[in-house]
Design a protein around this motif. Structure first.
Motif, short mmCIF file in Angstrom:
data_model
loop_
_atom_site.label_atom_id
_atom_site.label_comp_id
_atom_site.label_asym_id
_atom_site.label_seq_id
_atom_site.Cartn_x
_atom_site.Cartn_y
_atom_site.Cartn_z
N VAL A 243 11.92 35.04 7.91
CA VAL A 243 10.43 34.88 8.84
C VAL A 243 9.40 35.53 8.18
O VAL A 243 8.03 35.01 8.42
CB VAL A 243 10.67 35.59 10.36
CG1 VAL A 243 9.28 35.42 11.12
CG2 VAL A 243 11.84 34.44 10.92
N SER A 244 9.37 36.81 7.62
CA SER A 244 8.53 37.57 6.99
C SER A 244 7.87 36.84 5.75
O SER A 244 6.66 36.70 5.48
CB SER A 244 9.03 38.93 6.47
OG SER A 244 9.60 39.64 7.54
N LEU A 245 8.86 35.95 5.01
CA LEU A 245 8.16 35.44 4.17
C LEU A 245 7.37 33.91 4.61
O LEU A 245 6.27 33.57 3.95
CB LEU A 245 9.71 34.62 3.14
CG LEU A 245 10.19 35.73 2.46
CD1 LEU A 245 11.38 35.05 1.81
CD2 LEU A 245 9.51 36.53 1.63
N VAL A 246 7.69 33.51 5.79
CA VAL A 246 7.08 32.50 6.25
C VAL A 246 5.44 33.20 6.73
O VAL A 246 4.33 32.33 6.22
CB VAL A 246 7.34 31.89 7.46
CG1 VAL A 246 6.40 30.98 8.40
CG2 VAL A 246 8.73 31.04 7.32
N SER A 247 5.41 34.30 7.23
CA SER A 247 4.15 34.91 7.54
C SER A 247 3.42 35.36 5.97
O SER A 247 1.93 34.78 6.09
CB SER A 247 4.36 36.30 8.18
OG SER A 247 5.08 36.26 9.33
N ALA A 248 4.02 35.61 5.01
CA ALA A 248 3.15 35.76 3.67
C ALA A 248 2.56 34.65 3.36
O ALA A 248 1.59 34.67 2.77
CB ALA A 248 4.43 36.48 2.70
N ALA A 249 3.38 33.31 3.40
CA ALA A 249 2.93 32.14 2.85
C ALA A 249 1.81 31.70 3.73
O ALA A 249 0.64 31.16 3.20
CB ALA A 249 4.22 31.17 2.97
N LEU A 250 1.91 31.82 5.13
CA LEU A 250 0.72 31.37 5.85
C LEU A 250 -0.60 32.21 5.67
O LEU A 250 -1.72 31.79 5.74
CB LEU A 250 1.11 31.74 7.51
CG LEU A 250 2.11 30.80 8.15
CD1 LEU A 250 2.93 31.26 9.24
CD2 LEU A 250 1.61 29.24 8.23
N ASP A 251 -0.41 33.59 5.29
CA ASP A 251 -1.54 34.27 4.87
C ASP A 251 -2.06 34.11 3.57
O ASP A 251 -3.16 34.75 3.16
CB ASP A 251 -1.30 35.85 5.02
CG ASP A 251 -1.07 36.25 6.40
OD1 ASP A 251 -1.63 35.60 7.28
OD2 ASP A 251 -0.49 37.33 6.86
N GLY A 252 -1.45 33.20 2.72
CA GLY A 252 -1.93 32.80 1.10
C GLY A 252 -1.60 33.87 0.38
O GLY A 252 -2.01 34.00 -0.76
N VAL A 253 -0.28 34.73 0.55
CA VAL A 253 0.10 35.69 -0.54
C VAL A 253 0.65 34.94 -1.64
O VAL A 253 0.60 35.68 -2.65
CB VAL A 253 1.10 36.59 0.26
CG1 VAL A 253 1.63 37.62 -0.80
CG2 VAL A 253 0.22 37.53 1.38
N GLY A 254 1.25 33.91 -1.41
CA GLY A 254 1.99 33.22 -2.44
C GLY A 254 2.77 32.14 -2.04
O GLY A 254 2.63 31.62 -0.87
N ILE A 255 3.57 31.35 -3.02
CA ILE A 255 4.34 30.41 -2.67
C ILE A 255 5.52 30.85 -2.08
O ILE A 255 5.77 31.90 -2.48
CB ILE A 255 4.42 29.14 -3.75
CG1 ILE A 255 5.13 29.72 -4.75
CG2 ILE A 255 3.08 28.55 -3.94
CD1 ILE A 255 5.21 29.10 -6.02
N ALA A 256 6.47 30.00 -1.18
CA ALA A 256 7.66 30.34 -0.73
C ALA A 256 8.48 29.14 -0.85
O ALA A 256 8.05 27.91 -0.67
CB ALA A 256 7.33 30.89 0.48
N TYR A 257 9.73 29.57 -0.95
CA TYR A 257 10.93 28.65 -1.06
C TYR A 257 11.66 28.84 0.03
O TYR A 257 12.60 29.84 0.33
CB TYR A 257 11.71 29.18 -2.39
CG TYR A 257 12.91 28.39 -2.76
CD1 TYR A 257 13.00 27.50 -3.79
CD2 TYR A 257 14.39 28.66 -2.15
CE1 TYR A 257 13.76 26.85 -4.10
CE2 TYR A 257 15.41 28.06 -2.59
CZ TYR A 257 15.16 27.03 -3.75
OH TYR A 257 16.28 26.47 -4.12
N LEU A 258 11.70 27.97 1.22
CA LEU A 258 12.28 28.27 2.68
C LEU A 258 13.13 27.12 3.15
O LEU A 258 12.72 25.99 2.65
CB LEU A 258 11.42 28.74 3.44
CG LEU A 258 10.39 29.85 3.05
CD1 LEU A 258 8.95 29.90 3.73
CD2 LEU A 258 11.04 31.29 3.49
N PRO A 259 13.95 27.36 4.18
CA PRO A 259 14.50 26.35 4.73
C PRO A 259 13.49 25.57 5.65
O PRO A 259 12.40 26.24 6.30
CB PRO A 259 15.44 26.94 5.79
CG PRO A 259 15.67 28.24 5.19
CD PRO A 259 14.28 28.60 4.60
N GLU A 260 13.43 24.14 5.57
CA GLU A 260 12.57 23.34 6.30
C GLU A 260 12.47 23.53 7.79
O GLU A 260 11.39 23.53 8.15
CB GLU A 260 13.11 21.75 6.13
CG GLU A 260 12.40 21.45 4.60
CD GLU A 260 12.70 20.05 4.84
OE1 GLU A 260 13.19 19.01 5.90
OE2 GLU A 260 12.58 19.25 3.76
#
Length: 303
Positions: A218-235
């Motif tokens: 969930v933290s990685l989703v937030s980071a991706a939404l904020d434009g920190v970087g690309i993320a590799y996540l479950p759909e």
């Protein structure tokens, strides 16, 4: 010495205290204390060191705890073998991932509780790999590519992953079009992990480097939404954000291999009917999406 004394000792050892153990067992603290005293008197050794903060295992207690837990497990299996009732009884302790568990696995556990009103279910949601034996869990639900382990695993379904980035990140930095370009991008990741992609019939494995690291999806989703970087996540974690346009799928020519959903349990024990029932319910819920297409069975890190 009886089975309830052994079960109480294991619970106190796992909970590191009488109060929490009594709450889990649904009995009074005084009853827990009496059971422990009878067990220690019978054995003639001190199993627990009591302090104002709780209780910790002595050297003898640490050795005895593993044997006591196995005895309790074997007793439950033996009791289930002779009971004709379809209803489950006793206690089931399950660990599940925090990123995926409350939304996808908790409903299955709730249904299990409804179907079996005499069963007590204790669930713990964390993205760390719990010590099933040391922490007293009957089983754990894990998502990803399993590491080499002595644990017994049963696959109950699959989940697909996706590489995503925010429109702002793509506008500022572009998007990779092939795996070898990821090294030039910022990523949000779970530490020392491997990313895998399909290139035709081959699996390409990368070791990404990132400056945003978290142990929770969930933290990685937030980071991706904020434009920190690309993320590799479950759909399932990002489907809504993709639908809204807040995140964009990238590098779609190189899909991520489906990862497994597994129920793992300690080795050397027969699976209890409670664990078998959970496996069946999870397979019923997620099994329709199960894919057996050469998914890697091992990996440093899953989705």
């Amino acid at each position: 010495m009886d089975i309830e004394e052994l079960r109480t000792f294991v619970e106190v050892a796992d909970a590191s205290g009488v109060t929490q153990a009594a709450r889990r067992l649904g009995v009074s603290k005084s009853l827990v204390s009496r059971r422990l005293a009878r067990l220690e008197n019978h054995l003639g050794v001190q199993l627990l060191a009591r302090t104002t903060r709780g209780a910790s295992l002595t050297e003898a207690g640490a050795t005895f705890r593993e044997h006591a837990a196995k005895i309790c497990s074997e007793f439950d299996v033996a009791r289930e073998a002779i009971l004709h009732s379809e209803d489950l009884r006793g206690r089931l302790r399950v660990a599940a991932p925090l990123s995926f568990g409350p939304t996808h696995f908790a409903p299955v556990l709730s249904q299990m509780a409804l179907r079996h009103p005499q069963l007590k279910i204790f669930s713990s949601y964390t993205d760390r790999f719990v010590d099933l034996v040391g922490e007293g869990f009957d089983c754990a639900i894990r998502v990803g590519y399993l590491q080499d382990s002595a644990l017994v695993a049963r696959r109950v379904g699959s989940v697909c992953g996706i590489l995503v980035a925010s429109p702002d990140y793509i506008e500022a930095h572009g998007a990779p079009v092939s795996p070898d370009e990821i090294v030039n991008h910022q990523v949000a990741m779970r530490g020392d992990e491997r990313w895998q992609f399909k290139d035709g019939d081959k699996i390409v494995t990368l070791l990404p480097q990132g400056r945003f690291i978290a142990d929770n999806g969930v933290s990685l989703v937030s980071a991706a939404l904020d434009g920190v970087g690309i993320a590799y996540l479950p759909e399932p974690l990002v489907d809504d954000h993709i639908s809204s346009g807040a995140l964009v799928p990238i590098m779609t020519r190189y899909p991520i291999p489906a990862a497994g959903i597994f129920v793992v349990r300690p080795p050397g024990q027969h699976p209890s009917r409670k664990v078998r029932t959970l496996i069946e319910m999870l397979a019923e819920r997620f099994g329709a999406a199960t894919v057996n297409d050469g998914v890697p069975s091992l990996g440093k890190q899953g989705l």
